[in-house]
Scaffold this motif. Sequence first.
Motif, PDB file in Angstrom:
ATOM      1  N   VAL A  35       1.135  -1.156   0.006  1.00 53.32           N
ATOM      2  CA  VAL A  35       0.168   0.226  -0.523  1.00 53.32           C
ATOM      3  C   VAL A  35       0.622   1.005  -0.250  1.00 53.32           C
ATOM      4  CG1 VAL A  35      -1.881  -1.158   1.447  1.00 53.32           C
ATOM      5  CG2 VAL A  35       0.265   0.030   2.641  1.00 53.32           C
ATOM      6  N   PRO A  36       0.199   2.517  -0.227  1.00 47.57           N
ATOM      7  CA  PRO A  36       1.457   4.002   0.043  1.00 47.57           C
ATOM      8  C   PRO A  36       1.930   3.712   1.237  1.00 47.57           C
ATOM      9  CG  PRO A  36      -0.487   4.468  -1.677  1.00 47.57           C
ATOM     10  CD  PRO A  36      -1.319   2.852  -0.549  1.00 47.57           C
ATOM     11  N   GLY A  37       3.634   4.051   0.934  1.00 45.89           N
ATOM     12  CA  GLY A  37       3.618   4.543   2.192  1.00 45.89           C
ATOM     13  C   GLY A  37       5.833   4.749   2.205  1.00 45.89           C
ATOM     14  N   ARG A  38       6.171   4.560   2.491  1.00 45.67           N
ATOM     15  CA  ARG A  38       7.464   4.551   2.825  1.00 45.67           C
ATOM     16  C   ARG A  38       8.524   3.145   3.673  1.00 45.67           C
ATOM     17  NH1 ARG A  38       8.974   8.623   7.120  1.00 45.67           N
ATOM     18  NH2 ARG A  38      11.326   7.719   6.165  1.00 45.67           N
ATOM     19  N   TYR A  39       9.246   2.438   2.669  1.00 44.84           N
ATOM     20  CA  TYR A  39       9.413   1.287   3.308  1.00 44.84           C
ATOM     21  C   TYR A  39      11.005   1.209   2.814  1.00 44.84           C
ATOM     22  CZ  TYR A  39       4.574  -0.415   2.258  1.00 44.84           C
ATOM     23  OH  TYR A  39       3.225  -1.176   1.707  1.00 44.84           O
ATOM     24  N   LEU A  40      11.356   0.430   3.531  1.00 46.73           N
ATOM     25  CA  LEU A  40      12.829  -0.170   3.975  1.00 46.73           C
ATOM     26  C   LEU A  40      12.959  -1.907   3.791  1.00 46.73           C
ATOM     27  CD1 LEU A  40      15.294   0.664   4.667  1.00 46.73           C
ATOM     28  CD2 LEU A  40      15.763  -0.165   6.930  1.00 46.73           C
ATOM     29  N   LEU A  41      13.839  -1.851   2.031  1.00 45.81           N
ATOM     30  CA  LEU A  41      14.174  -2.968   2.127  1.00 45.81           C
ATOM     31  C   LEU A  41      15.637  -3.727   2.033  1.00 45.81           C
ATOM     32  CD1 LEU A  41      13.084  -5.259  -0.217  1.00 45.81           C
ATOM     33  CD2 LEU A  41      14.702  -4.641  -2.038  1.00 45.81           C
ATOM     34  N   ASP A  42      15.731  -4.567   2.991  1.00 47.98           N
ATOM     35  CA  ASP A  42      16.892  -5.258   3.602  1.00 47.98           C
ATOM     36  C   ASP A  42      17.343  -5.925   3.011  1.00 47.98           C
ATOM     37  OD1 ASP A  42      19.091  -4.947   5.382  1.00 47.98           O
ATOM     38  OD2 ASP A  42      18.200  -5.010   7.183  1.00 47.98           O
ATOM     39  N   ILE A  43      18.856  -6.346   2.538  1.00 53.74           N
ATOM     40  CA  ILE A  43      19.330  -7.647   1.480  1.00 53.74           C
ATOM     41  C   ILE A  43      20.847  -8.283   2.754  1.00 53.74           C
ATOM     42  CG2 ILE A  43      20.237  -8.731   0.083  1.00 53.74           C
ATOM     43  CD1 ILE A  43      18.618  -6.613  -1.859  1.00 53.74           C
ATOM     44  N   PHE A 102      22.341  -4.672   2.450  1.00 48.72           N
ATOM     45  CA  PHE A 102      22.585  -3.479   1.992  1.00 48.72           C
ATOM     46  C   PHE A 102      21.946  -2.662   2.026  1.00 48.72           C
ATOM     47  CE2 PHE A 102      25.739  -6.345  -0.700  1.00 48.72           C
ATOM     48  CZ  PHE A 102      26.462  -5.879  -0.867  1.00 48.72           C
ATOM     49  N   ARG A 103      20.965  -1.953   2.192  1.00 46.37           N
ATOM     50  CA  ARG A 103      19.514  -1.268   2.486  1.00 46.37           C
ATOM     51  C   ARG A 103      19.326  -0.101   1.213  1.00 46.37           C
ATOM     52  NH1 ARG A 103      19.504   0.297   8.567  1.00 46.37           N
ATOM     53  NH2 ARG A 103      18.391  -1.994   9.053  1.00 46.37           N
ATOM     54  N   LEU A 104      18.192  -0.634   0.521  1.00 47.99           N
ATOM     55  CA  LEU A 104      16.906   0.346  -0.580  1.00 47.99           C
ATOM     56  C   LEU A 104      15.844   0.678   0.627  1.00 47.99           C
ATOM     57  CD1 LEU A 104      17.063   1.441  -3.136  1.00 47.99           C
ATOM     58  CD2 LEU A 104      15.903  -0.454  -3.533  1.00 47.99           C
ATOM     59  N   GLY A 105      15.761   2.619   0.808  1.00 44.94           N
ATOM     60  CA  GLY A 105      14.563   2.717   0.724  1.00 44.94           C
ATOM     61  C   GLY A 105      13.829   3.412  -0.189  1.00 44.94           C
ATOM     62  N   PHE A 106      12.400   3.526   0.019  1.00 42.14           N
ATOM     63  CA  PHE A 106      11.982   3.925  -1.666  1.00 42.14           C
ATOM     64  C   PHE A 106       9.918   4.622  -0.764  1.00 42.14           C
ATOM     65  CE2 PHE A 106      10.927  -0.465  -1.072  1.00 42.14           C
ATOM     66  CZ  PHE A 106       9.651  -0.617  -1.377  1.00 42.14           C
ATOM     67  N   GLU A 107       8.923   4.858  -1.552  1.00 38.80           N
ATOM     68  CA  GLU A 107       7.985   5.340  -0.967  1.00 38.80           C
ATOM     69  C   GLU A 107       7.146   4.754  -2.208  1.00 38.80           C
ATOM     70  OE1 GLU A 107       5.922   9.158   0.393  1.00 38.80           O
ATOM     71  OE2 GLU A 107       7.955   9.244   0.143  1.00 38.80           O
TER      72      GLU A 107
END
Length: 91
Positions: free
Chosen positions: A60-68, A77-82
Motif C-alpha cells: 500500500v502507499p507508504g515508505r519502505y525499507l528493503l534490507d538484503i 545493503f539497504r534501499l529506501g523507497f516510497e
Amino acid sequence: MAKSALSAQGADRVGLELTVSGAEHGPLSVSLRTLAGDRTELVASQTARAGTPVVFRGLVPGRYLLDIQEKQRDLRFRLGFEVASPTGASG
C-alpha cells in the motif's frame, strides 16, 4: 547486482520483484519493512538465492525499507523507497 521491478496490483497497491545476481557465497536474507517516523515494522522476509526472484505483493502507499543481507560475508545493503498514492485518489 540487484534488479527490481514494480507492478500495479489494482488501483492502490503494487508488487515488488527483486532478483539478485552474483551472490555465490550462500543464501541471502531479504526483508521488507515499513517506515513510520523513526520506527520500522516488518512486512515480510524471505530467503533468496542468486537468480531466484523474491516477490512482495499488495504494498500500500507508504515508505519502505528493503534490507538484503549476506551473512556469510557480513554484507548488508539497504534501499529506501516510497509507494505514492494514485493521483486523484481520496483518502
